[in-house]
Design an enzyme around this catalytic site. Structure first.
Site, short mmCIF file in Angstrom:
data_model
loop_
_atom_site.label_atom_id
_atom_site.label_comp_id
_atom_site.label_asym_id
_atom_site.label_seq_id
_atom_site.Cartn_x
_atom_site.Cartn_y
_atom_site.Cartn_z
N GLU A 160 -16.24 -12.54 -22.81
CA GLU A 160 -17.17 -12.40 -24.09
C GLU A 160 -16.91 -13.84 -24.62
O GLU A 160 -15.81 -14.39 -25.01
CB GLU A 160 -16.82 -11.38 -25.21
CG GLU A 160 -17.18 -10.02 -24.82
CD GLU A 160 -16.66 -9.10 -25.73
OE1 GLU A 160 -16.76 -9.32 -27.05
OE2 GLU A 160 -16.30 -8.06 -25.31
N GLU A 216 -10.25 -5.46 -24.87
CA GLU A 216 -9.50 -5.77 -26.06
C GLU A 216 -8.41 -4.72 -26.64
O GLU A 216 -8.35 -4.11 -27.55
CB GLU A 216 -10.65 -5.86 -27.20
CG GLU A 216 -11.80 -7.04 -26.87
CD GLU A 216 -12.80 -7.29 -28.21
OE1 GLU A 216 -12.96 -6.35 -28.99
OE2 GLU A 216 -13.28 -8.30 -27.98
#
Length: 893
Positions: free
Chosen positions: A281, A171
């Site tokens: 994810e 991220e």
């Protein structure tokens, strides 16, 4: 087209709300064309982020049954979480179905966001031998030193380094170092190149060839960033081996396919060959453990043939809330298992009522021509479903087919889900022009369904369905309520940061002495019944009183559930089970917060979701060959008329099945099989040989043995080196055989060193037997609990079932409870005979069970339980059970 209505198909229907068959307002159509193939089944959507805690957490049976092929874990020696180190869990991951182990390299840091959200500079000097550092610059970028240490650890410590994928950045577009793309793009690209080259340098140093690297790992599909990264990486020889981004949130169920199409179009625009994709994810809290939600995600990812990993919202070691208790299945796990069962198939075209729509009916279709088996998985709607099936080739299925429909209904994150029941079945349904219409009644929108279609077999599928134990279910909101409140649980509230309730509602505010929930139910015969209550005990164990026809009939004891924050408190539901004797006819079952109507029971303010009543007078479950996983050349045999549809085993061929036990104890395992000559059948349970059956000549046989099974999922493997065909395996609970086990309260054992008894006050609501436990075990070899060999004074194979508590946390995190899996070692006369990690139980007053297999070589040396290196879990009770009792029996059929 042959049409099979619900009434014609239904052999045994699970009763629905208020004891009546579950019905919906309308019917939706799911079309499945088995003639239109869409590619080999990939099966990568069962990946998980931090699904593994420590070795055996979750257990091998749970992991293998879910067929986990890929997982992202912590960097070796990382400090982001106290468990989940990739190298430490790799043995269990790779043991059967694991393919790709991913590493979040930045998880070497303890903070979230990493390093306080700031890109490191050169402020440290790392010792590459130990990974420690001193606070002084050395002319090398600090993170590059971390990358080298992590890559070196995998290269040296792992037995499977070639099966790892490094994710240098997680991220980066979020709070992790590079959120300002216009101003930080050049820095990220330079850093990508540096870390890519460093990992390759380490691999080259060890002669390991090319190291696989995944990225960029953005929080969402980022077209501009992705284009810049791929363009740069193409020019600099640093293309990722796996392209990664995340798909979180609710709307992603509608937008993912377009994101994927845009990505593939970008590759074409840049002149790149397709790169494998992993959505590392996906999903929100509301999706985990919910089969009707999970199948919507699985369908998208399987359609696009990518790998994908459930997000890590809570704690490591429970498959992202897709398992229950230390060794159990929740309903979501069964969807994982069904999806994994499609390995070896080809997927086929499925047309839902609406594609790319949130919270709607979706499905997966697959055909396994080698085994002549077709499967449909579906869910996501509260309406009844008409399956419009076509392309059922006569050369594969013949003119008639058997159909079985199984249902997995929501049981909460920690609620134990039994083997899904057959809710509809039909023998020899005629197929016209390859078409079949099947109407399936749906319990509710959160349930998931598996439909298995095979040629007409010798097994009577309707009779097997009718032989299932009687059961009935009621939603808590449909019970007669006194001083309790019905709450609506909107599945899209809070952006998906919540857990769902069966039927969309639950019952709370159960906090008064007069609170009660009552159910009038008509049972078919005298005998014992299991009452299972799905409910949430937030952070502490609790109790309700059970009354039958206004007479006290026992206590319903709940273990604690997760209560980390508002997203889990009251919503993270488990289950409690109690046996009750009932006579045939109508009864009023009453759950009450008080035994006397004046004094509230300890921690009785428990949310109620639903209740299930099941006859256990003859508690049997049939696992037919059509549902076996067939490995190493094993296959369904359709040539033998009298045993057509059986599983043919020969040589290394193996059949795997995953049998659920609602209780730890003894079960008769019965196998119906046939041989063409003298032969044998070998049976292993939970990774260790259990028993074997022998046939001295050609024939059809019924063999049985009394075997110890543990609460939750039991992995059973069948082999026949000489050759045999297996029609079905059946488990039957044998409570009378439980006398063969020896149960020892920990406080009655020999306590050594610091090990000491703690008495628990009734006000704790604890589920400890005898309201006492032994703590301060471990953290030194002298601090242990010793069991004399009373009652099990013989060498042999045993299951040691430990009732324990472990609520240890270590460190802090923004949203993940930093759970510690405590190790317990079992020794016999100073020699280790077994060990296991014991996962989190939410409260020191709440006790779960975990079993481990041991082989004892003496009859007199005591067993010692402890941990020389760290604290062991607190111990309530230990049960030692011979794995097999009596001799196996084989009878000619």
């Amino acid at each position: 087209m042959a049409t099979v209505t619900a009434a014609a198909v239904a052999a045994t229907a699970v009763t629905g709300l208020s004891g009546a068959p579950a019905r919906a307002q309308e019917t939706e159509v799911l079309a499945v064309d088995f003639a239109e193939r869409t590619g080999d089944f990939r099966g990568g959507a069962t990946g998980t982020l931090y699904g593994f805690g420590d070795e055996g957490a979750p257990t091998a049976a749970v992991v293998n049954g879910a067929r986990i092929t890929n997982s992202s874990q912590k960097a070796p020696y990382g400090t982001q979480h106290p468990s989940g180190d990739a190298v430490k869990v790799e043995d269990g991951f790779f043991a059967k179905h694991g393919e790709d182990m991913y590493i979040y390299v930045q998880d070497y840091y303890p903070e979230w966001p990493y390093n306080g959200g700031r890109r490191p500079g050169d402020d440290r000097t790392y010792d590459q031998a130990t990974g420690t550092y001193t606070a002084e610059p050395n002319g090398v970028w600090d993170f590059l030193e971390v990358v080298e240490f992590v890559a070196e650890a995998v290269a040296v410590d792992s037995d499977r380094p070639q099966d790892y994928v490094f994710i240098p950045y997680n991220e980066p577009d979020g709070g992790n170092w590079y959120p300002d793309w216009p101003n930080q793009k050049e820095q990220f690209l330079a850093d990508w190149q540096a870390t890519y080259e460093k990992i390759q340098e380490v691999w080259e140093r060890h002669g390991l060839g090319h190291a696989r690297i995944g990225g960029p790992g953005d929080t969402r599909w980022q077209p501009e960033r992705s284009a810049d990264i791929l363009r740069f990486a193409k020019d600099h020889g640093s293309l990722p081996d796996v392209f990664i981004w995340h798909e979180l949130g609710i709307d992603n169920l509608a937008t993912y396919r377009q994101h994927f199409a845009d990505y593939r179009a970008l590759e074409q625009e840049l002149g790149l060959d397709p790169i494998p994709v992993n959505i590392t994810e996906y999903g929100m809290l509301r999706d985990m453990g919910v089969p009707g939600q999970l199948v919507q995600w699985f369908a998208m990812f399987e359609d696009t043939k990518v790998d994908a990993q459930t997000a890590y919202w809570n704690y490591a070691g429970n498959l992202s809330d897709n398992s229950a208790r230390p060794n159990g299945a929740n309903a979501g796990w069964w969807m994982f298992k069904w999806y994994g069962d499609l390995a070896g198939s080809e997927t086929v075209a499925v047309t839902p009522p609406e594609l790319n729509a949130v919270d709607t009916l979706q499905g997966i279709g697959a055909i396994d021509e080698a085994n002549r088996r077709a499967t449909v998985l579906f869910g996501g709607t509260g309406s009844d479903v008409t399956l419009d099936l076509s392309g059922l080739d006569r050369s594969v299925f013949g003119g008639k087919v058997d159909v079985e429909v199984r249902e997995a209904a929501l049981t909460g994150a920690e609620g134990l889900a039994d083997t899904p029941r057959v809710v509809a079945a039909a023998n020899g349904v005629e197929v016209e022009d390859g078409r079949l219409s099947l109407e399936v009644p749906v319990y509710d929108r959160y349930a998931g369904y598996q439909v298995v279609i095979t040629p007409d077999s010798s097994r009577d599928v309707e009779a097997d369905a009718q032989a299932q134990p009687w059961t009935a279910v009621i939603e808590a909101e449909d019970m007669a309520l006194t001083d309790a409140v019905v709450y609506t649980q909107d599945p899209q509230a809070g952006g998906g940061w919540k857990f769902l309730a069966s039927g969309g509602e639950d019952v709370g505010s159960f906090d008064k002495a007069t609170s009660r929930a009552e159910w009038t139910v008509d049972v078919p015969e005298d005998g014992a019944y299991r009452l299972q209550v799905i409910g949430g005990a937030p952070g502490v164990p609790g109790r309700h009183a059970l009354f039958v026809d206004d007479t006290a009939a026992g206590t319903i004891q709940y273990a604690a559930d997760l209560a980390l924050n508002a997203n889990s408190r009251w919503q993270y539901r488990g289950s409690a089970e109690v046996l009750v004797d009932l006579t045939a006819g109508e009864h009023l079952l009453s759950l009450r917060s008080s035994e006397d109507g004046a004094t509230v029971l300890p921690n009785s303010d428990i949310t109620l979701d639903k209740a299930v009543l099941t006859s256990v007078a003859t508690e049997s479950t049939v696992y037919p060959a059509a549902t076996f996983r067939l490995e190493e050349g094993a296959a369904l045999d359709w040539a033998n008329g009298s045993d057509r549809g059986s599983a043919a085993l020969q040589g290394e061929g193996r059949a795997d099945l995953y049998a659920n036990a609602m209780e730890t104890g003894y079960y008769e395992i019965a196998v119906d099989w046939a041989t063409a000559k003298a032969s044998s059948l070998e049976l292993a349970v939970n990774g260790a040989p259990a028993t074997g059956f022998t046939a001295d000549r050609k024939g059809r046989w019924h063999s049985s043995a009394t075997v110890h099974l543990v609460e939750g999922i039991n992995e059973i493997e069948l082999r026949s080196p000489e050759g045999a065909t297996v029609r079905a395996l059946t488990t039957v609970r044998d409570r009378g055989a439980d006398d063969a086990a020896v149960s020892i309260e920990a406080e009655d054992a020999v306590l050594l060193g610091s090990a000491a008894v703690t008495a628990l006050a009734d006000a704790t609501g604890s589920n400890a037997s005898g309201m006492a436990y032994v703590g301060w075990v471990g953290n030194g070899a002298a601090n242990a609990v010793e069991l004399p060999r009373d009652g099990f004074a013989a060498p042999g194979d045993y299951d040691v079932t430990v009732y324990y508590a472990n609520a240890e946390l270590s460190g802090e995190h923004d949203y993940n409870p930093q759970v510690v899996d405590r190790l317990l070692q079992v020794t016999e006369g100073g020699t280790e005979v077994g060990h296991a990690y014991f996962r989190y139980t939410y409260s020191w007053d709440s006790f779960s069970q975990r079993s481990l297999h041991v082989t004892l070589t003496t009859g007199d040396r005591p067993l010692r339980l402890g941990n020389p290196d760290a604290w062991a879990p607190n111990l309530d009770r230990i049960v030692v059970s011979p794995r097999v009792i009596g001799d196996p029996v084989t009878e000619r059929r």
